[in-house]
Each structure stands twice: as C-alpha cells, then as structure tokens.
Design an enzyme around this catalytic site. Structure first.
Site, PDB file in Angstrom:
ATOM      1  N   ARG A 143      -1.465  -6.097  -7.865  1.00 57.17           N
ATOM      2  CA  ARG A 143      -0.319  -6.925  -7.497  1.00 57.17           C
ATOM      3  C   ARG A 143       0.002  -7.935  -8.574  1.00 57.17           C
ATOM      4  O   ARG A 143       1.143  -8.247  -8.829  1.00 57.17           O
ATOM      5  CB  ARG A 143      -0.611  -7.681  -6.194  1.00 57.17           C
ATOM      6  CG  ARG A 143      -0.683  -6.793  -4.986  1.00 57.17           C
ATOM      7  CD  ARG A 143      -1.104  -7.594  -3.810  1.00 57.17           C
ATOM      8  NE  ARG A 143      -2.452  -8.118  -4.099  1.00 57.17           N
ATOM      9  CZ  ARG A 143      -3.253  -8.651  -3.214  1.00 57.17           C
ATOM     10  NH1 ARG A 143      -2.879  -8.778  -1.976  1.00 57.17           N
ATOM     11  NH2 ARG A 143      -4.446  -9.078  -3.548  1.00 57.17           N
ATOM     12  N   SER A 174      -3.054  -7.809   2.945  1.00 56.12           N
ATOM     13  CA  SER A 174      -3.402  -7.609   4.358  1.00 56.12           C
ATOM     14  C   SER A 174      -3.830  -8.917   4.997  1.00 56.12           C
ATOM     15  O   SER A 174      -3.501  -9.189   6.149  1.00 56.12           O
ATOM     16  CB  SER A 174      -4.517  -6.568   4.490  1.00 56.12           C
ATOM     17  OG  SER A 174      -4.069  -5.299   4.086  1.00 56.12           O
ATOM     18  N   HIS A 181       0.840  -1.206   0.000  1.00 56.87           N
ATOM     19  CA  HIS A 181       0.000   0.000   0.000  1.00 56.87           C
ATOM     20  C   HIS A 181       0.874   1.254   0.000  1.00 56.87           C
ATOM     21  O   HIS A 181       0.608   2.207  -0.744  1.00 56.87           O
ATOM     22  CB  HIS A 181      -0.896   0.052   1.251  1.00 56.87           C
ATOM     23  CG  HIS A 181      -1.949  -0.990   1.318  1.00 56.87           C
ATOM     24  ND1 HIS A 181      -2.117  -1.787   2.431  1.00 56.87           N
ATOM     25  CD2 HIS A 181      -2.902  -1.372   0.429  1.00 56.87           C
ATOM     26  CE1 HIS A 181      -3.129  -2.609   2.236  1.00 56.87           C
ATOM     27  NE2 HIS A 181      -3.627  -2.383   1.024  1.00 56.87           N
ATOM     28  N   LYS A 194     -17.338  -6.826   5.989  1.00 57.82           N
ATOM     29  CA  LYS A 194     -16.075  -7.418   6.430  1.00 57.82           C
ATOM     30  C   LYS A 194     -15.986  -7.368   7.950  1.00 57.82           C
ATOM     31  O   LYS A 194     -16.624  -6.546   8.602  1.00 57.82           O
ATOM     32  CB  LYS A 194     -14.889  -6.648   5.833  1.00 57.82           C
ATOM     33  CG  LYS A 194     -14.700  -6.850   4.348  1.00 57.82           C
ATOM     34  CD  LYS A 194     -13.418  -6.204   3.871  1.00 57.82           C
ATOM     35  CE  LYS A 194     -13.156  -6.504   2.410  1.00 57.82           C
ATOM     36  NZ  LYS A 194     -11.889  -5.913   1.960  1.00 57.82           N
TER      37      LYS A 194
END
Length: 165
Positions: free
Chosen positions: A90, A128, A17, A41
């Site tokens: 990514r 994460s 990040h 979440k």
C-alpha cells in the site's frame, strides 16, 4: 501452469485485496487466495467465515480459488506447486517488512519467488484493521469493502454489541 499464492488473514477482505487479486488473476493461470490460520492473532471472523466470504466475493474470477493453511507460507506455496507468492504493497512503509519476509521465504524455499503488486492509489489507505475499527463504531465502510463484507461486519458487530449490552 503458472500458479500464484496470495496469502493473508483477510479479516476481512477489502477492496484493496480485491484489487491485488484481480490483477494477479491476469498474470497467473491460477491464483490461490490462501487464508492463514495465525494463532498469534485474534481475528473477528473465523477461518471458515473468511474462506466462505472470499469464495462468494471471488465467484467472477474463474481462475481464482480459495484455500486456508497453517504454517510457513513458502512451504505451503511449494506444496501447491506455486511459482510465486503475491504480496500487496500500500505504501513504502509496507516494503521493509515485506522485503524481509520475501528474503526469509526465498531462504526456506528457493524455487518460489515473491512478487510485489502496488495497490491502486484509491485503496492505499485501506487496511482490514481500519475497516474493523470504523465498522465497530457504526461508521460507513461501503467504499472500503464489497457489499457482502459490509453486511457481515454489520451482523458481527450487532452480535458483539448485544453481548455487551
């Protein structure tokens, strides 16, 4: 003034990040790192903990501010006067979902573009979720997150383990 929004859950913020934020700060006059309040979440850190951590980690970046929001990213971007939503990629596997989200955002608010930035190769494996999993088992996350985040993860999992013991 060119404003970019970098939205995400940042639970927790990783070096990947930070790589995207650092490069976005060179492209925009102002970057708003926007912590999303996603009710779907179950985050490890509260929104206020994530905002506070990001504010501390991002002190060196004079043109980066941290905020939180709820609802549609495109609407939030328009409210902030942003020209772009910044998204990090990514791997090629990230692209399909991000592409669909970008098209949806463009349909919702046509004046806001989506900009994709590829993370540096050395951060491409970091997520994460992976960081939380490694930290939950006492593994070393030093190369994946800033030192402050590493400390906060240790504290959070020490509390969780105490509660379970």
């Amino acid at each position: 003034m060119r404003i970019g929004i970098y939205p995400g859950s940042f639970d927790p913020v990783t070096n990947g990040h930070l790589d995207i934020i650092e490069r976005a700060a060179l492209l925009f006059d102002r970057v708003i790192v926007a912590v999303s309040k996603n009710v779907n979440k179950s985050p490890l850190f509260t929104v206020s903990e994530r905002v506070e951590t990001l504010q501390q980690v991002l002190i060196p970046y004079y043109n980066v501010v941290v905020d939180s929001f709820e609802g549609l990213t495109a609407v939030y971007a328009r409210q902030q006067g942003a020209q772009a939503i910044i998204r990090g990629l990514r791997a090629i596997s990230d692209f399909e979902a991000e592409f669909m989200m970008a098209l949806s955002n463009k349909k919702i608010v046509s004046s806001v573009e989506t900009m994709f930035l590829m993370t540096r190769a050395e951060y491409s494996f970091i997520s994460s979720s992976a960081v939380k999993e490694v930290a939950s088992f006492g593994g070393c996350v030093q190369s994946m997150v800033p030192p402050l985040v590493e400390q906060k993860l240790k504290e959070k999992f020490a509390i969780k383990l105490k509660g379970e013991g």
